[in-house]
Structures are given as structure tokens and as C-alpha cells.
Design an enzyme around this catalytic site. Structure first.
Site, short mmCIF file in Angstrom:
data_model
loop_
_atom_site.label_atom_id
_atom_site.label_comp_id
_atom_site.label_asym_id
_atom_site.label_seq_id
_atom_site.Cartn_x
_atom_site.Cartn_y
_atom_site.Cartn_z
N GLY A 41 37.26 43.15 46.61
CA GLY A 41 36.07 43.03 45.76
C GLY A 41 36.23 42.08 44.60
N SER A 42 37.40 41.43 44.49
CA SER A 42 37.60 40.51 43.36
C SER A 42 36.80 39.22 43.55
CB SER A 42 39.09 40.20 43.17
OG SER A 42 39.63 39.61 44.34
N LYS A 44 37.41 36.98 46.65
CA LYS A 44 38.12 36.01 47.50
C LYS A 44 37.20 35.42 48.58
CE LYS A 44 41.12 39.16 48.72
NZ LYS A 44 40.50 40.26 47.95
N SER A 112 46.76 40.15 50.03
CA SER A 112 48.18 39.75 49.93
C SER A 112 48.81 40.28 48.64
CB SER A 112 48.36 38.24 50.09
OG SER A 112 47.41 37.48 49.39
P1 ADP Z 1 37.01 40.14 48.34
O1 ADP Z 1 36.90 39.12 49.44
O2 ADP Z 1 37.94 39.75 47.25
O3 ADP Z 1 37.24 41.53 48.85
P2 ADP Z 1 34.16 39.76 48.14
O4 ADP Z 1 34.00 38.29 47.98
O5 ADP Z 1 33.92 40.36 49.50
O6 ADP Z 1 35.59 40.20 47.59
O7 ADP Z 1 33.21 40.52 47.13
C1 ADP Z 1 33.08 40.13 45.78
C2 ADP Z 1 31.75 40.63 45.23
O8 ADP Z 1 31.66 40.27 43.86
C3 ADP Z 1 30.57 39.98 45.94
O9 ADP Z 1 29.55 40.95 46.07
C4 ADP Z 1 30.16 38.88 44.95
O10 ADP Z 1 28.79 38.57 45.04
C5 ADP Z 1 30.47 39.54 43.61
N1 ADP Z 1 30.73 38.60 42.52
C6 ADP Z 1 30.13 38.66 41.31
N2 ADP Z 1 30.55 37.68 40.51
C7 ADP Z 1 31.46 36.95 41.22
C8 ADP Z 1 32.23 35.80 40.90
N3 ADP Z 1 32.17 35.20 39.71
N4 ADP Z 1 33.07 35.33 41.86
C9 ADP Z 1 33.16 35.93 43.06
N5 ADP Z 1 32.44 37.04 43.41
C10 ADP Z 1 31.58 37.55 42.49
#
Ligand code: ADP
Length: 227
Positions: A41-42, A44, A112
Site C-alpha cells: 500500500g505504499s 510501488k 522485498s
Molecule cells: P503497493 O504496490 O505498494 O502495495 P499500491 O500502488 O497498490 O501499493 O497502492 C497504493 C495506494 O496509495 C493506491 O491506492 C494509490 O492511489 C494511493 N496513493 C495515494 N497517494 C499516492 C502517492 N503519492 N504515490 C503512490 N500511491 C499513492
């Protein structure tokens, strides 16, 4: 010397007639691995998807190696134990290395969580004289959990998922990443620009290329493959 982890002996790397530099030349870019690491959820996948599109629009070839996609294929026999997570990353690192040698900019989007595994992938690239760009997708756990795009934190808190990074499994943050993005403070556009800027400054792609390539949506559904 054959490393202890290598089972097959009497195997050597076979060189062809076309060099890596030849491949880089026809693609007008250098191969590289962009390695995103961060909590679930960061951001990536979000950043990798946006970056892939931005690179495409500059006529640059990239390819996403994404968590679930890889676990549905090459790594479908692996789970989430520490040993399996390690093997997951090792295999992805090897695949990324092949993509880099082929001239592609691979975008690896996996949690990772272990620094030693990421360092091993870095070493693998350095030994092969390939660029490795570690991108720390940095987001506080509270914010990642608030976003919870796949509902996984909720399930982990309910005890339905075990060994979940950040909850009951560790995440070892990078200490010296090439790029550090605070995704709770930046927009996706700013994050993509930061990475493109890095790629340009380090000669992986040429700088200042016009945004000349239409996006898939702009090109229309049938363009390019009629007939
Ligand atoms: P990961 O792949 O790290 O598990 P995701 O990309 O699937 O994370 O999910 C990240 C969530 O955070 C998405 O719903 C995205 O829209 C939201 N988000 C909000 N702000 C940002 C940002 N600045 N950069 C990346 N994602 C963001």
C-alpha cells in the site's frame, strides 16, 4: 568456482555475436533495473504503472515485474515464509538482470522486506555491470494501512493473513537507496518526475526527449494492428 547454491556443474555462459551495447543502440536506451521496495500500500505498483506510461510516451521500453503477476507464473510454487520470500526475490532479481541485459528498463514492484536480499540483487547487477536503482517507496504504516487498497491490512489485523509485512513480519527500510520517495507527501507525478530525472542524469535514457509517443488510450484501440 561454482557457488555452493549452484546445482549444475560444467555450465558456462555462452556469448553470442550481438553485444549488450548493440542491443542498447537499437533501443536507444540502456538496460536497467528500477527496484521499488516498500510496505504493502505504499505505492510501488501505482508509481511503476505511471512510470511505465511516462517512459512509453518518451519511446522508452520498460517492463513491469509486479507482485501478483510473478506469483501467478514463475514463482507460483512459492509462499510467504522467509525462505520463500527470499527465493521469490532471488528469482525476480535474476529475471530483472536478463531484462537489463536485453536492454529493457525493468520495474520491479515487490515489498522485498529484507535488506540482505535486496543487497544480493544489487550485487548480482553490479557483477554483471548493470544499473540497479533502488527506490524506497516510503510511507508510514498508519497511512499505508489507511489506504489499504486491497483490504489486506484489515485481513492481517483480523488474523486471516499471517506473516504480513509491517504487522507480524519485519520491513527493513533501505539505508542508502538511490531514490527516496515519501509517498504521503508527494504526488504520483512528482514521484515519476524524480525517477525520470534520475534516469536522465545517469545516462540511462536521453534527456529532453519530446513527449512524442501517443499513449495507448490516445492511439485508439485498433491502431497499429489493423490487418
Ligand atoms: P503497493 O504496490 O505498494 O502495495 P499500491 O500502488 O497498490 O501499493 O497502492 C497504493 C495506494 O496509495 C493506491 O491506492 C494509490 O492511489 C494511493 N496513493 C495515494 N497517494 C499516492 C502517492 N503519492 N504515490 C503512490 N500511491 C499513492
Amino acid at each position: 568456482m561454482t557457488p555452493a547454491s549452484q546445482k549444475a556443474t560444467n555450465v558456462t555462459w555462452q556469448e553470442g555475436l550481438i553485444s549488450r551495447e548493440d542491443r542498447y543502440q537499437i533501443l536507444r536506451q540502456k538496460g536497467a533495473t528500477i527496484w521499488f521496495t516498500g510496505l504493502s500500500g505504499s505505492g510501488k505498483s501505482t508509481i511503476a504503472i505511471a512510470l511505465e506510461r511516462a517512459l512509453f510516451r518518451q519511446g522508452k521500453l520498460s517492463y513491469r515485474l509486479d507482485g501478483d503477476n510473478v506469483r501467478l507464473g514463475i514463482n507460483k510454487n512459492l509462499g510467504f515464509s522467509e525462505a520463500d520470500r527470499r527465493e521469490n526475490i532471488r528469482r525476480i532479481g535474476e529475471v530483472a538482470k536478463l531484462f537489463g541485459d536485453a536492454g529493457t528498463i525493468s520495474l520491479s514492484a515487490f515489498i522485498s522486506p529484507y535488506a540482505a536480499d535486496r543487497d544480493e540483487v544489487r550485487r548480482l547487477h553490479e557483477d554483471a555491470d548493470l544499473r540497479f536503482v533502488e527506490v524506497f517507496v516510503d510511507c508510514p504504516l498508519s497511512e499505508a494501512e489507511r489506504r489499504d487498497p486491497k483490504g489486506l491490512y484489515k485481513r492481517a489485523r483480523a488474523g486471516e493473513i499471517r506473516n504480513f509485512t509491517g504487522i507480524d513480519d519485519p520491513y527493513e527500510a533501505p539505508t542508502n537507496p538511490e531514490i527516496h520517495l515519501r509517498t504521503d507527501r508527494l504526488t504520483v507525478e512528482e514521484e515519476v518526475s524524480a525517477i525520470i530525472g534520475y534516469l536522465e542524469r545517469h545516462g540511462i535514457i536521453e534527456s529532453g526527449l519530446p513527449d512524442e509517443w501517443p499513449s495507448p488510450a490516445e492511439r485508439g484501440p485498433a491502431a497499429g494492428d489493423a490487418g
